[in-house]
Design a protein around this motif. Structure first.
Motif, PDB file in Angstrom:
ATOM      1  N   LYS A  16       0.839  -1.203   0.000  1.00 24.78           N
ATOM      2  CA  LYS A  16       0.000   0.000   0.000  1.00 24.78           C
ATOM      3  C   LYS A  16       0.878   1.259   0.000  1.00 24.78           C
ATOM      4  CE  LYS A  16      -3.284   2.394   2.970  1.00 24.78           C
ATOM      5  NZ  LYS A  16      -3.943   2.382   4.270  1.00 24.78           N
ATOM      6  N   LEU A  17       1.903   1.281   0.849  1.00 22.89           N
ATOM      7  CA  LEU A  17       2.790   2.444   0.923  1.00 22.89           C
ATOM      8  C   LEU A  17       3.624   2.598  -0.344  1.00 22.89           C
ATOM      9  CD1 LEU A  17       3.927   2.178   4.629  1.00 22.89           C
ATOM     10  CD2 LEU A  17       2.398   3.885   3.640  1.00 22.89           C
ATOM     11  N   ALA A  18       4.062   1.482  -0.921  1.00 25.93           N
ATOM     12  CA  ALA A  18       4.843   1.544  -2.157  1.00 25.93           C
ATOM     13  C   ALA A  18       3.992   2.101  -3.302  1.00 25.93           C
ATOM     14  CB  ALA A  18       5.387   0.165  -2.510  1.00 25.93           C
ATOM     15  N   ALA A  19       2.715   1.693  -3.363  1.00 24.67           N
ATOM     16  CA  ALA A  19       1.818   2.206  -4.397  1.00 24.67           C
ATOM     17  C   ALA A  19       1.558   3.702  -4.197  1.00 24.67           C
ATOM     18  CB  ALA A  19       0.497   1.430  -4.384  1.00 24.67           C
ATOM     19  N   GLU A  20       1.379   4.107  -2.942  1.00 23.25           N
ATOM     20  CA  GLU A  20       1.173   5.523  -2.632  1.00 23.25           C
ATOM     21  C   GLU A  20       2.400   6.341  -3.029  1.00 23.25           C
ATOM     22  OE1 GLU A  20       0.338   8.301   1.299  1.00 23.25           O
ATOM     23  OE2 GLU A  20      -0.118   6.159   1.409  1.00 23.25           O
ATOM     24  N   LEU A  21       3.583   5.805  -2.774  1.00 26.13           N
ATOM     25  CA  LEU A  21       4.821   6.490  -3.143  1.00 26.13           C
ATOM     26  C   LEU A  21       4.914   6.650  -4.661  1.00 26.13           C
ATOM     27  CD1 LEU A  21       7.588   7.684  -2.454  1.00 26.13           C
ATOM     28  CD2 LEU A  21       8.504   5.355  -2.479  1.00 26.13           C
ATOM     29  N   GLU A  22       4.594   5.600  -5.395  1.00 25.90           N
ATOM     30  CA  GLU A  22       4.641   5.679  -6.857  1.00 25.90           C
ATOM     31  C   GLU A  22       3.653   6.711  -7.384  1.00 25.90           C
ATOM     32  OE1 GLU A  22       6.922   4.444  -8.999  1.00 25.90           O
ATOM     33  OE2 GLU A  22       7.845   3.923  -7.087  1.00 25.90           O
ATOM     34  N   ASP A  23       2.473   6.810  -6.758  1.00 20.27           N
ATOM     35  CA  ASP A  23       1.492   7.809  -7.149  1.00 20.27           C
ATOM     36  C   ASP A  23       2.034   9.218  -6.888  1.00 20.27           C
ATOM     37  OD1 ASP A  23      -1.173   8.617  -8.082  1.00 20.27           O
ATOM     38  OD2 ASP A  23      -1.490   9.241  -5.991  1.00 20.27           O
ATOM     39  N   MET A  24       2.692   9.385  -5.731  1.00 17.15           N
ATOM     40  CA  MET A  24       3.250  10.700  -5.408  1.00 17.15           C
ATOM     41  C   MET A  24       4.361  11.080  -6.375  1.00 17.15           C
ATOM     42  SD  MET A  24       3.338  11.149  -1.259  1.00 17.15           S
ATOM     43  CE  MET A  24       4.166   9.645  -0.823  1.00 17.15           C
ATOM     44  N   LYS A  25       5.189  10.114  -6.765  1.00 13.84           N
ATOM     45  CA  LYS A  25       6.302  10.400  -7.655  1.00 13.84           C
ATOM     46  C   LYS A  25       5.849  10.584  -9.097  1.00 13.84           C
ATOM     47  CE  LYS A  25      10.116   7.825  -6.754  1.00 13.84           C
ATOM     48  NZ  LYS A  25      10.840   6.578  -6.433  1.00 13.84           N
ATOM     49  N   GLY A  26       4.707  10.016  -9.459  1.00 11.51           N
ATOM     50  CA  GLY A  26       4.230  10.070 -10.840  1.00 11.51           C
ATOM     51  C   GLY A  26       3.093  11.049 -11.040  1.00 11.51           C
ATOM     52  N   MET A  68       9.003   8.922   2.870  1.00 12.63           N
ATOM     53  CA  MET A  68       8.443   7.600   2.623  1.00 12.63           C
ATOM     54  C   MET A  68       9.483   6.672   1.997  1.00 12.63           C
ATOM     55  SD  MET A  68       4.869   6.503   0.846  1.00 12.63           S
ATOM     56  CE  MET A  68       3.940   7.503   1.967  1.00 12.63           C
ATOM     57  N   THR A  69      10.328   7.210   1.124  1.00 12.21           N
ATOM     58  CA  THR A  69      11.391   6.405   0.517  1.00 12.21           C
ATOM     59  C   THR A  69      12.328   5.880   1.600  1.00 12.21           C
ATOM     60  OG1 THR A  69      11.266   7.647  -1.548  1.00 12.21           O
ATOM     61  CG2 THR A  69      13.306   6.435  -1.131  1.00 12.21           C
ATOM     62  N   ALA A  70      12.729   6.745   2.515  1.00 15.53           N
ATOM     63  CA  ALA A  70      13.613   6.331   3.606  1.00 15.53           C
ATOM     64  C   ALA A  70      12.935   5.284   4.488  1.00 15.53           C
ATOM     65  CB  ALA A  70      14.028   7.539   4.441  1.00 15.53           C
ATOM     66  N   MET A  71      11.645   5.467   4.751  1.00 17.28           N
ATOM     67  CA  MET A  71      10.922   4.517   5.592  1.00 17.28           C
ATOM     68  C   MET A  71      10.856   3.146   4.918  1.00 17.28           C
ATOM     69  SD  MET A  71       7.072   4.617   7.064  1.00 17.28           S
ATOM     70  CE  MET A  71       6.371   4.280   5.470  1.00 17.28           C
ATOM     71  N   LEU A  72      10.548   3.120   3.629  1.00 15.47           N
ATOM     72  CA  LEU A  72      10.447   1.835   2.937  1.00 15.47           C
ATOM     73  C   LEU A  72      11.808   1.152   2.826  1.00 15.47           C
ATOM     74  CD1 LEU A  72       7.806   2.657   0.183  1.00 15.47           C
ATOM     75  CD2 LEU A  72       7.502   1.269   2.242  1.00 15.47           C
ATOM     76  N   GLU A  73      12.885   1.943   2.777  1.00 17.45           N
ATOM     77  CA  GLU A  73      14.226   1.342   2.760  1.00 17.45           C
ATOM     78  C   GLU A  73      14.548   0.664   4.084  1.00 17.45           C
ATOM     79  OE1 GLU A  73      16.784   4.574   1.664  1.00 17.45           O
ATOM     80  OE2 GLU A  73      16.261   4.416  -0.458  1.00 17.45           O
ATOM     81  N   LYS A  74      14.005   1.182   5.199  1.00 18.93           N
ATOM     82  CA  LYS A  74      14.249   0.607   6.528  1.00 18.93           C
ATOM     83  C   LYS A  74      13.277  -0.519   6.861  1.00 18.93           C
ATOM     84  CE  LYS A  74      15.761   4.836   8.836  1.00 18.93           C
ATOM     85  NZ  LYS A  74      15.421   5.740   9.943  1.00 18.93           N
ATOM     86  N   ALA A  75      12.277  -0.711   6.010  1.00 16.63           N
ATOM     87  CA  ALA A  75      11.184  -1.630   6.339  1.00 16.63           C
ATOM     88  C   ALA A  75      11.643  -3.081   6.380  1.00 16.63           C
ATOM     89  CB  ALA A  75      10.051  -1.485   5.336  1.00 16.63           C
ATOM     90  N   GLU A  76      11.126  -3.780   7.356  1.00 15.02           N
ATOM     91  CA  GLU A  76      11.262  -5.226   7.476  1.00 15.02           C
ATOM     92  C   GLU A  76       9.881  -5.775   7.149  1.00 15.02           C
ATOM     93  OE1 GLU A  76      13.185  -8.813   8.351  1.00 15.02           O
ATOM     94  OE2 GLU A  76      14.127  -6.855   8.598  1.00 15.02           O
ATOM     95  N   VAL A  77       9.788  -6.539   6.073  1.00 11.73           N
ATOM     96  CA  VAL A  77       8.490  -7.022   5.609  1.00 11.73           C
ATOM     97  C   VAL A  77       8.309  -8.480   6.003  1.00 11.73           C
ATOM     98  CG1 VAL A  77       7.036  -7.408   3.586  1.00 11.73           C
ATOM     99  CG2 VAL A  77       8.555  -5.433   3.661  1.00 11.73           C
ATOM    100  N   GLY A  78       7.119  -8.789   6.504  1.00  9.17           N
ATOM    101  CA  GLY A  78       6.797 -10.172   6.817  1.00  9.17           C
ATOM    102  C   GLY A  78       6.118 -10.293   8.156  1.00  9.17           C
ATOM    103  N   GLN A  79       6.022 -11.502   8.619  1.00 12.33           N
ATOM    104  CA  GLN A  79       5.398 -11.790   9.899  1.00 12.33           C
ATOM    105  C   GLN A  79       6.471 -11.860  10.984  1.00 12.33           C
ATOM    106  OE1 GLN A  79       2.112 -11.959  10.340  1.00 12.33           O
ATOM    107  NE2 GLN A  79       1.814 -11.613   8.163  1.00 12.33           N
ATOM    108  N   ALA A  80       6.082 -11.525  12.193  1.00 13.25           N
ATOM    109  CA  ALA A  80       7.010 -11.641  13.321  1.00 13.25           C
ATOM    110  C   ALA A  80       7.275 -13.115  13.600  1.00 13.25           C
ATOM    111  CB  ALA A  80       6.412 -10.982  14.550  1.00 13.25           C
TER     112      ALA A  80
END
Length: 164
Positions: A16-26, A68-80
């Motif tokens: 969701k955040l990656a799609a929002e970022l792409e919308d903001m950049k485009g 948002m770019t910095a946040m997504l670079e720090k993101a750990e994706v998945g389940q705990a």
């Protein structure tokens, strides 16, 4: 990068955040650039409030994009991970303040505020309480300094992986 610096996200939240970022950049950025161009064509820029408002909006958008770019670079994706019960990002923590009754227990998800876990409070690992519980286990008492300067103590009643 430490656990406190990690931003834990579910795959759904990350997408969701990656799609929002792409919308903001485009498209969103292009819309603002078009408004700036149209306002510039009107002539005198000193007294052109539409031009100045669009430039300010573009500056804010660029700041959000960087954040948002910095946040997504720090993101750990998945389940705990279930692991040994040690609290880390992605865990749902049940706690109470020292001296409170068990029926006053509260729960939160240790993760990024961008997650929307249906009414469950979300506390960032960078927040005072979030940072204090990292590494603790069920039964531990931890203390942290609240924003008002008071030292608060909480007892960890439970910690389990967030299952979404």
């Amino acid at each position: 990068m430490t656990e406190q610096d990690t931003i834990w996200l579910t795959q759904e939240a990350y997408d969701k955040l990656a799609a929002e970022l792409e919308d903001m950049k485009g498209p969103l950025r292009q819309e603002i650039v078009d408004r700036i161009s149209a306002a510039r064509d009107e002539g005198d820029l000193k007294e052109n409030s539409g031009y100045h408002a669009a430039r300010e909006e573009l500056g804010k958008l660029e700041g959000k994009v960087r954040q948002m770019t910095a946040m997504l670079e720090k993101a750990e994706v998945g389940q705990a991970e279930a692991g040994d019960g040690t609290i880390g990002p992605g865990m749902v923590v049940t706690y109470k303040f020292v001296g409170d009754d068990d029926d006053e227990a509260e729960k939160f998800l240790l993760g990024a505020r961008e997650i929307d876990p249906d009414g469950l409070a979300v506390i960032s690992p960078q927040a005072p309480l979030g940072g204090a519980v990292i590494g603790a286990k069920k039964g531990d008492t931890v203390s942290y300094e609240a924003p008002n300067g008071k030292t608060l103590e909480v007892v960890i009643l439970d910690a389990e992986p967030f299952t979404g």
